[in-house]
Scaffold this motif. Structure first.
Motif, PDB file in Angstrom:
ATOM      1  N   ALA A   1       0.707  -1.197  -0.037  1.00 41.08           N
ATOM      2  CA  ALA A   1      -0.089  -0.007   0.029  1.00 41.08           C
ATOM      3  C   ALA A   1       0.964   1.215  -0.164  1.00 41.08           C
ATOM      4  O   ALA A   1       0.321   2.410  -0.211  1.00 41.08           O
ATOM      5  N   GLU A   2       2.154   1.221  -0.006  1.00 43.14           N
ATOM      6  CA  GLU A   2       3.164   2.241   0.286  1.00 43.14           C
ATOM      7  C   GLU A   2       3.153   2.912  -1.121  1.00 43.14           C
ATOM      8  O   GLU A   2       3.772   2.030  -2.115  1.00 43.14           O
ATOM      9  N   SER A   3       2.631   3.933  -1.677  1.00 46.10           N
ATOM     10  CA  SER A   3       2.600   4.297  -2.938  1.00 46.10           C
ATOM     11  C   SER A   3       3.196   5.659  -3.209  1.00 46.10           C
ATOM     12  O   SER A   3       2.807   6.295  -4.252  1.00 46.10           O
TER      13      SER A   3
ATOM     14  N   ILE B   1       3.669  -3.673  -7.072  1.00 44.03           N
ATOM     15  CA  ILE B   1       2.191  -3.646  -7.283  1.00 44.03           C
ATOM     16  C   ILE B   1       1.714  -2.820  -6.129  1.00 44.03           C
ATOM     17  O   ILE B   1       1.982  -2.995  -4.936  1.00 44.03           O
ATOM     18  N   VAL B   2       0.561  -1.891  -6.529  1.00 39.44           N
ATOM     19  CA  VAL B   2       0.043  -1.219  -5.261  1.00 39.44           C
ATOM     20  C   VAL B   2      -1.146  -1.949  -5.111  1.00 39.44           C
ATOM     21  O   VAL B   2      -2.347  -2.199  -5.927  1.00 39.44           O
ATOM     22  N   LYS B   3      -1.228  -1.928  -3.697  1.00 37.78           N
ATOM     23  CA  LYS B   3      -2.656  -2.219  -3.077  1.00 37.78           C
ATOM     24  C   LYS B   3      -3.823  -1.251  -3.061  1.00 37.78           C
ATOM     25  O   LYS B   3      -3.153  -0.299  -2.671  1.00 37.78           O
ATOM     26  N   PRO B   4      -4.886  -1.720  -3.328  1.00 37.16           N
ATOM     27  CA  PRO B   4      -5.473  -2.961  -3.567  1.00 37.16           C
ATOM     28  C   PRO B   4      -5.163  -3.269  -5.080  1.00 37.16           C
ATOM     29  O   PRO B   4      -5.093  -2.492  -5.878  1.00 37.16           O
ATOM     30  N   PHE B   5      -4.984  -4.366  -5.218  1.00 33.98           N
ATOM     31  CA  PHE B   5      -4.779  -4.691  -6.726  1.00 33.98           C
ATOM     32  C   PHE B   5      -5.678  -6.149  -7.225  1.00 33.98           C
ATOM     33  O   PHE B   5      -6.291  -6.453  -6.447  1.00 33.98           O
TER      34      PHE B   5
ATOM     35  N   ASN C   1      -9.282  -7.624  -0.851  1.00 31.89           N
ATOM     36  CA  ASN C   1      -8.042  -6.695  -0.684  1.00 31.89           C
ATOM     37  C   ASN C   1      -8.225  -5.658   0.272  1.00 31.89           C
ATOM     38  O   ASN C   1      -7.367  -4.966   1.042  1.00 31.89           O
TER      39      ASN C   1
ATOM     40  N   VAL D   1      -5.954  -3.062   3.097  1.00 33.62           N
ATOM     41  CA  VAL D   1      -5.647  -1.556   3.222  1.00 33.62           C
ATOM     42  C   VAL D   1      -6.221  -0.999   4.254  1.00 33.62           C
ATOM     43  O   VAL D   1      -5.705   0.129   5.000  1.00 33.62           O
TER      44      VAL D   1
ATOM     45  N   GLY E   1       2.507   3.963   4.952  1.00 34.37           N
ATOM     46  CA  GLY E   1       0.968   3.251   4.990  1.00 34.37           C
ATOM     47  C   GLY E   1       0.352   3.886   3.702  1.00 34.37           C
ATOM     48  O   GLY E   1       0.740   4.474   3.013  1.00 34.37           O
TER      49      GLY E   1
ATOM     50  N   GLN F   1      -1.962   2.333  -9.971  1.00 37.00           N
ATOM     51  CA  GLN F   1      -1.077   1.417 -10.625  1.00 37.00           C
ATOM     52  C   GLN F   1      -0.378   1.894 -11.848  1.00 37.00           C
ATOM     53  O   GLN F   1       0.618   1.556 -12.099  1.00 37.00           O
TER      54      GLN F   1
ATOM     55  N   ILE G   1       2.127   4.527 -10.587  1.00 34.54           N
ATOM     56  CA  ILE G   1       3.210   3.363  -9.981  1.00 34.54           C
ATOM     57  C   ILE G   1       4.111   3.159 -11.410  1.00 34.54           C
ATOM     58  O   ILE G   1       5.269   3.113 -11.174  1.00 34.54           O
TER      59      ILE G   1
END
Lengths: 129, 197
Positions: free
Chosen positions: A90-92, A109-113, B132, B136, B177, B187, B190
């Motif tokens: 989750a660290e984005s 990969i960033v959560k949620p995925f 998921n 989180v 966090g 995504q 990222i």
């Protein structure tokens, strides 16, 4: 044609039992059945020393050893320099991605995925399957 | 020594103007100078020192009142317990959903359900993906719980500062966090960042 050996051992690392369960099931659905679990970096490191793994999929935020610390430790060891390593976290923040890339992560990969993202990132690291 | 008293007054004025929070070092230096001044007896300068001290005490008392009022009557330990219970409850609920998803997966392997196997697997995948949220959400709440505990500790002791800057040389400072949705990178963000490095 797939060149990936789906019988490879996969190590998943997360301190949330629920997330381990989710990733393990998603991996099973895309054909990876040999999955071992570790609840933090320390346990993962011990498992890495005892068994051959084809890829590590790790969370970042864990104690006492985080996924980032595990990555640094893995890359510092000659035996694991080329071991595929994906962070699922989750660290984005930009600083996290930069730090992970510098430390030698293969993908992030960033959560949620979702299942497609997991498969796509694994393919990017291991090759198409 | 008059010069020393003048220096103390200057120091007190400096601390007063800087406002809160007062660092432990600054506070220690002020106390040390005050003790020295008291040893030398009282006079017009010392009277000014006492006035300055009263002003500082007023700041601290006001700050304590302000921080206390932030809770709106809610006890912080109670709040952290409530949030911890929320984390546990969502984890339990997620576990039950995963039980169902795994049963769907097993059903998909049953020859009797061969016609629906793909559909059952898709449904199981949807549940895994939706689950998921628990990870989180749990991380977000844990972050809030830790913050509340830190505030409780700080306000009780009236020591230290209420926050600190991230230090990129310290891996622990990278544990940010989950970001709130309006701040979070998706995504695609990222991927773009990752590929640009």
């Amino acid at each position: 044609m797939s060149t990936v050996n789906k019988n490879m051992n996969v190590l998943i690392v997360d301190d949330y039992q629920t997330m381990l369960r989710i990733i393990k099931n998603l991996l099973k659905q895309i054909g990876f059945n040999n999955v071992d679990e570790a609840k933090d970096g320390t346990e993962a490191w011990n498992k890495l020393k005892d068994k051959d793994y084809g890829i590590v999929i790790s969370d970042w935020n864990m104690e006492p050893m985080s996924g980032y610390d595990l990555l640094v430790k893995v890359r510092a060891d000659e035996r694991f320099k080329k071991l595929p390593f994906i962070l699922v976290t989750a660290e984005s923040k930009t600083e996290n991605v930069i730090a992970a890339k510098k430390a030698g992560v293969n993908n992030y990969i960033v959560k949620p995925f979702n299942a497609d993202t997991l498969k796509m990132k694994m393919s990017a690291v291991l090759g198409p399957f | 020594m008059p010069n020393n008293n003048a220096a103390l007054i200057a120091r007190l004025e400096e601390v007063t103007q800087a406002g809160l929070p007062v660092s432990n070092e600054a506070l220690g230096a002020v106390v040390h100078d005050i003790v020295e001044a008291l040893r030398r007896g009282t006079g017009p300068l010392e009277t000014r020192i006492y006035e300055q001290m009263q002003e500082i005490v007023g700041y601290v008392t006001g700050a304590r009142r302000d921080v206390s009022s932030l809770g709106g009557g809610l006890q912080i330990p109670d709040a952290t317990d409530e949030l911890t219970a929320v984390v546990a409850a969502t984890e339990e609920a997620t576990g039950k959903m995963l039980d169902v998803a795994e049963q769907l997966g097993e059903l998909a392997c049953d020859p009797a359900a061969a016609a629906f196997a793909d559909r059952l697997n898709d449904l199981a995948t949807n549940i895994y993906e939706a689950s998921n949220f628990q990870d989180v959400t749990g991380q977000r709440l844990s972050k809030v719980i830790k913050a509340l505990q830190a505030i409780e500790t700080k306000t009780s002791a009236m020591l230290g500062q209420l926050g600190k800057q991230a230090n990129v040389d310290d891996p622990a400072s990278l544990l940010n966090g989950p970001q709130l949705p309006h701040n979070a990178a998706n995504q695609d963000d990222i991927d773009a960042l990752f590929d640009s490095l």
